[in-house]
Every structure is written in C-alpha cells, then in structure tokens.
Design a protein around this motif. Structure first.
Motif, PDB file in Angstrom:
ATOM      1  N   GLN A   1      -8.946  17.373 -98.522  1.00  0.00           N
ATOM      2  CA  GLN A   1      -8.282  16.374 -99.368  1.00  0.00           C
ATOM      3  C   GLN A   1      -6.901  16.865 -99.785  1.00  0.00           C
ATOM      4  O   GLN A   1      -5.927  16.120 -99.755  1.00  0.00           O
ATOM      5  N   ALA A   2      -6.813  18.131-100.164  1.00  0.00           N
ATOM      6  CA  ALA A   2      -5.522  18.709-100.556  1.00  0.00           C
ATOM      7  C   ALA A   2      -4.554  18.718 -99.369  1.00  0.00           C
ATOM      8  O   ALA A   2      -3.358  18.429 -99.529  1.00  0.00           O
ATOM      9  N   VAL A   3      -5.063  19.026 -98.187  1.00  0.00           N
ATOM     10  CA  VAL A   3      -4.217  19.045 -96.985  1.00  0.00           C
ATOM     11  C   VAL A   3      -3.755  17.630 -96.643  1.00  0.00           C
ATOM     12  O   VAL A   3      -2.597  17.422 -96.267  1.00  0.00           O
ATOM     13  N   LEU A   4      -4.636  16.642 -96.796  1.00  0.00           N
ATOM     14  CA  LEU A   4      -4.254  15.261 -96.507  1.00  0.00           C
ATOM     15  C   LEU A   4      -3.145  14.805 -97.454  1.00  0.00           C
ATOM     16  O   LEU A   4      -2.163  14.183 -97.017  1.00  0.00           O
ATOM     17  N   GLU A   5      -3.281  15.124 -98.724  1.00  0.00           N
ATOM     18  CA  GLU A   5      -2.212  14.790 -99.682  1.00  0.00           C
ATOM     19  C   GLU A   5      -0.909  15.482 -99.296  1.00  0.00           C
ATOM     20  O   GLU A   5       0.171  14.879 -99.353  1.00  0.00           O
ATOM     21  N   PHE A   6      -0.982  16.739 -98.907  1.00  0.00           N
ATOM     22  CA  PHE A   6       0.189  17.496 -98.463  1.00  0.00           C
ATOM     23  C   PHE A   6       0.837  16.805 -97.257  1.00  0.00           C
ATOM     24  O   PHE A   6       2.063  16.647 -97.200  1.00  0.00           O
ATOM     25  N   ALA A   7       0.011  16.379 -96.305  1.00  0.00           N
ATOM     26  CA  ALA A   7       0.527  15.735 -95.083  1.00  0.00           C
ATOM     27  C   ALA A   7       1.248  14.438 -95.390  1.00  0.00           C
ATOM     28  O   ALA A   7       2.355  14.195 -94.896  1.00  0.00           O
ATOM     29  N   LEU A   8       0.621  13.598 -96.195  1.00  0.00           N
ATOM     30  CA  LEU A   8       1.145  12.259 -96.421  1.00  0.00           C
ATOM     31  C   LEU A   8       2.237  12.228 -97.485  1.00  0.00           C
ATOM     32  O   LEU A   8       3.195  11.456 -97.361  1.00  0.00           O
ATOM     33  N   GLN A   9       2.118  13.073 -98.508  1.00  0.00           N
ATOM     34  CA  GLN A   9       3.074  13.021 -99.616  1.00  0.00           C
ATOM     35  C   GLN A   9       4.185  14.052 -99.479  1.00  0.00           C
ATOM     36  O   GLN A   9       5.356  13.732 -99.632  1.00  0.00           O
ATOM     37  N   ASP A  10       3.834  15.294 -99.174  1.00  0.00           N
ATOM     38  CA  ASP A  10       4.834  16.360 -99.116  1.00  0.00           C
ATOM     39  C   ASP A  10       5.572  16.381 -97.775  1.00  0.00           C
ATOM     40  O   ASP A  10       6.781  16.552 -97.739  1.00  0.00           O
ATOM     41  N   ARG A  11       4.843  16.221 -96.681  1.00  0.00           N
ATOM     42  CA  ARG A  11       5.451  16.293 -95.359  1.00  0.00           C
ATOM     43  C   ARG A  11       5.868  14.926 -94.822  1.00  0.00           C
ATOM     44  O   ARG A  11       6.490  14.830 -93.784  1.00  0.00           O
ATOM     45  N   GLY A  12       5.518  13.859 -95.528  1.00  0.00           N
ATOM     46  CA  GLY A  12       5.978  12.531 -95.154  1.00  0.00           C
ATOM     47  C   GLY A  12       5.384  11.978 -93.877  1.00  0.00           C
ATOM     48  O   GLY A  12       5.953  11.067 -93.259  1.00  0.00           O
ATOM     49  N   LEU A  13       4.232  12.495 -93.471  1.00  0.00           N
ATOM     50  CA  LEU A  13       3.575  11.944 -92.285  1.00  0.00           C
ATOM     51  C   LEU A  13       3.000  10.579 -92.630  1.00  0.00           C
ATOM     52  O   LEU A  13       2.500  10.373 -93.739  1.00  0.00           O
ATOM     53  N   ASP A  14       3.057   9.643 -91.713  1.00  0.00           N
ATOM     54  CA  ASP A  14       2.517   8.313 -92.003  1.00  0.00           C
ATOM     55  C   ASP A  14       1.130   8.106 -91.416  1.00  0.00           C
ATOM     56  O   ASP A  14       0.480   7.098 -91.686  1.00  0.00           O
ATOM     57  N   ARG A  15       0.647   9.083 -90.633  1.00  0.00           N
ATOM     58  CA  ARG A  15      -0.663   8.960 -90.003  1.00  0.00           C
ATOM     59  C   ARG A  15      -1.183  10.360 -89.690  1.00  0.00           C
ATOM     60  O   ARG A  15      -0.425  11.230 -89.290  1.00  0.00           O
ATOM     61  N   VAL A  16      -2.484  10.544 -89.869  1.00  0.00           N
ATOM     62  CA  VAL A  16      -3.132  11.808 -89.563  1.00  0.00           C
ATOM     63  C   VAL A  16      -4.432  11.496 -88.831  1.00  0.00           C
ATOM     64  O   VAL A  16      -5.128  10.531 -89.172  1.00  0.00           O
ATOM     65  N   VAL A  17      -4.763  12.313 -87.829  1.00  0.00           N
ATOM     66  CA  VAL A  17      -6.024  12.169 -87.111  1.00  0.00           C
ATOM     67  C   VAL A  17      -6.898  13.393 -87.385  1.00  0.00           C
ATOM     68  O   VAL A  17      -6.415  14.411 -87.886  1.00  0.00           O
ATOM     69  N   SER A  18      -8.167  13.280 -87.056  1.00  0.00           N
ATOM     70  CA  SER A  18      -9.073  14.407 -87.050  1.00  0.00           C
ATOM     71  C   SER A  18     -10.012  14.205 -85.873  1.00  0.00           C
ATOM     72  O   SER A  18     -10.460  13.086 -85.614  1.00  0.00           O
ATOM     73  N   ILE A  19     -10.267  15.270 -85.150  1.00  0.00           N
ATOM     74  CA  ILE A  19     -11.016  15.184 -83.888  1.00  0.00           C
ATOM     75  C   ILE A  19     -12.213  16.112 -83.980  1.00  0.00           C
ATOM     76  O   ILE A  19     -12.074  17.281 -84.369  1.00  0.00           O
ATOM     77  N   CYS A  20     -13.383  15.582 -83.618  1.00  0.00           N
ATOM     78  CA  CYS A  20     -14.559  16.454 -83.594  1.00  0.00           C
ATOM     79  C   CYS A  20     -15.451  16.097 -82.421  1.00  0.00           C
ATOM     80  O   CYS A  20     -15.392  15.008 -81.858  1.00  0.00           O
ATOM     81  N   ARG A  21     -16.277  17.041 -82.098  1.00  0.00           N
ATOM     82  CA  ARG A  21     -17.277  16.846 -81.054  1.00  0.00           C
ATOM     83  C   ARG A  21     -18.332  15.886 -81.599  1.00  0.00           C
ATOM     84  O   ARG A  21     -18.770  16.016 -82.755  1.00  0.00           O
ATOM     85  N   VAL A  22     -18.733  14.930 -80.788  1.00  0.00           N
ATOM     86  CA  VAL A  22     -19.784  14.004 -81.190  1.00  0.00           C
ATOM     87  C   VAL A  22     -21.047  14.819 -81.496  1.00  0.00           C
ATOM     88  O   VAL A  22     -21.432  15.699 -80.718  1.00  0.00           O
ATOM     89  N   GLY A  23     -21.652  14.557 -82.642  1.00  0.00           N
ATOM     90  CA  GLY A  23     -22.824  15.295 -83.090  1.00  0.00           C
ATOM     91  C   GLY A  23     -22.522  16.234 -84.242  1.00  0.00           C
ATOM     92  O   GLY A  23     -23.433  16.693 -84.923  1.00  0.00           O
ATOM     93  N   ASN A  24     -21.254  16.512 -84.490  1.00  0.00           N
ATOM     94  CA  ASN A  24     -20.859  17.390 -85.592  1.00  0.00           C
ATOM     95  C   ASN A  24     -20.803  16.554 -86.873  1.00  0.00           C
ATOM     96  O   ASN A  24     -19.745  16.197 -87.363  1.00  0.00           O
ATOM     97  N   THR A  25     -21.985  16.237 -87.384  1.00  0.00           N
ATOM     98  CA  THR A  25     -22.072  15.320 -88.520  1.00  0.00           C
ATOM     99  C   THR A  25     -21.443  15.887 -89.786  1.00  0.00           C
ATOM    100  O   THR A  25     -20.909  15.132 -90.597  1.00  0.00           O
ATOM    101  N   ALA A  26     -21.470  17.213 -89.966  1.00  0.00           N
ATOM    102  CA  ALA A  26     -20.851  17.794 -91.167  1.00  0.00           C
ATOM    103  C   ALA A  26     -19.353  17.496 -91.191  1.00  0.00           C
ATOM    104  O   ALA A  26     -18.818  17.076 -92.218  1.00  0.00           O
ATOM    105  N   SER A  27     -18.679  17.689 -90.063  1.00  0.00           N
ATOM    106  CA  SER A  27     -17.246  17.394 -90.020  1.00  0.00           C
ATOM    107  C   SER A  27     -16.986  15.897 -90.146  1.00  0.00           C
ATOM    108  O   SER A  27     -16.040  15.477 -90.816  1.00  0.00           O
ATOM    109  N   GLU A  28     -17.822  15.088 -89.512  1.00  0.00           N
ATOM    110  CA  GLU A  28     -17.630  13.638 -89.634  1.00  0.00           C
ATOM    111  C   GLU A  28     -17.812  13.181 -91.083  1.00  0.00           C
ATOM    112  O   GLU A  28     -17.107  12.272 -91.538  1.00  0.00           O
ATOM    113  N   ASN A  29     -18.720  13.808 -91.814  1.00  0.00           N
ATOM    114  CA  ASN A  29     -18.891  13.463 -93.232  1.00  0.00           C
ATOM    115  C   ASN A  29     -17.623  13.770 -94.021  1.00  0.00           C
ATOM    116  O   ASN A  29     -17.223  12.991 -94.891  1.00  0.00           O
TER     117      ASN A  29
END
Length: 177
Positions: free
Chosen positions: A115-143
C-alpha cells in the motif's frame, strides 16, 4: 535517500547489512516457490539482485525497497517497483511486487508495504497506472493485489517457464488511497 514509514515498517534503500538476511529469505524454497522456476538463490545471486535493484533506482527513479520492521530492525524482505521486462506484452508498465521471509507471512506486512509503495508510485512518482503479475495459484499475492484495489486485467503465459500468469492493474482514477 528515499524512505517511507508505515505504522510498523520502514521501506528504505538497500545497505550492505541487508545481503545476508535477504540471502536467507531467497534460500527458502517456500518463499521462492512462485518466483521464476522456483529455484532458491544463493548469496552471490542475492547480491546481484540487490545491485540490479539499486541500478533501477538510479535509472528509473524507483525500485525495490528493503522492508525493515520498525520494532526490531529486522529485514523482512522487499517491496517496490520495477519494470517487468520479462513480460514484454504488458510494456510499457511499472510493476509493484514484494517478497517477504516466511516468519513475516500472515501478519499483514506485505499489504502494508505494498500500500505504501502504491501511494509512492501514484503520488510521489506520478505514475498513472501500476500492474502486478503473479503465477496463477499464488492466492496470497492475489489477495494483496485485491486489497490494493487492483483488478485482474489478463491471463497470459510466462514466456520462459510456460506457466500461467495473471496480470492485475490499477490506475490513478481507480485509486482510493
């Protein structure tokens, strides 16, 4: 020096003292299960990874933060931003990712750091979009991705290892911070 404080964590640039604890995290098969081909990484490979993180900071103005517990000063792992060059079909993109040692699982640290990194990306670094990629089945990361407000965008296949991947995304208009 870029540093982010959350209620329980310090996200900061890497130091020499981080090498051994990060290598211990990377040597755990349970931690590495969902990453690349699932192989553990040794001290030298970890040192190379940290060096690449620092180079990305210098080149892109963002990278992977070392994640330290405020209460104890222990290195819990990392969370941060990177360019997902391994998956050209999503480029141009910036990916949010994390890796924590097993003793730090199940306590909300990954979500808090991400959450802190997402705020940093969107507010501090001015990114307008962020992705996250995981292997299907990695439910902890998907959560964690869902807790960030990210939505599944596509399914694809890892171009090297051939297993299915799920790509999540969020843009500034969807961010609830």
């Amino acid at each position: 020096m870029t540093e982010i404080l959350t209620p329980r964590l310090r996200l900061r640039r890497w130091t020499d003292d981080d090498l051994v604890p990060m290598a211990e995290i990377n040597a755990d098969p349970a931690v590495m299960r969902w990453i690349d081909d699932g192989s553990v990484r040794d001290l030298e490979q970890t040192a190379e990874g940290i060096e690449r993180c620092e180079e990305e900071w210098d080149e892109e103005g963002f990278g992977l933060f070392a994640v330290e517990l405020l209460a104890s000063g222990e290195l819990a792992g990392f969370a941060g931003l990177s360019v997902p060059d391994f998956l050209p079909e999503v480029l141009p993109a910036v990916e949010i990712g994390w890796r924590l040692g097993r003793p730090f699982w199940g306590q909300g640290y990954a979500s808090e750091a991400a959450q802190a990194v997402l705020e940093f990306a969107l507010q501090d670094r001015g990114l307008d979009r962020v992705v996250s990629i995981c292997r299907v089945g990695n439910t902890a990361s998907e959560n964690v991705m869902r807790k960030l407000g990210m939505s599944p965008e596509r399914e694809t296949v890892h171009p090297v290892y051939g297993y299915p991947l799920r790509v999540y995304a969020i843009d500034l208009t969807e961010y609830q911070g």
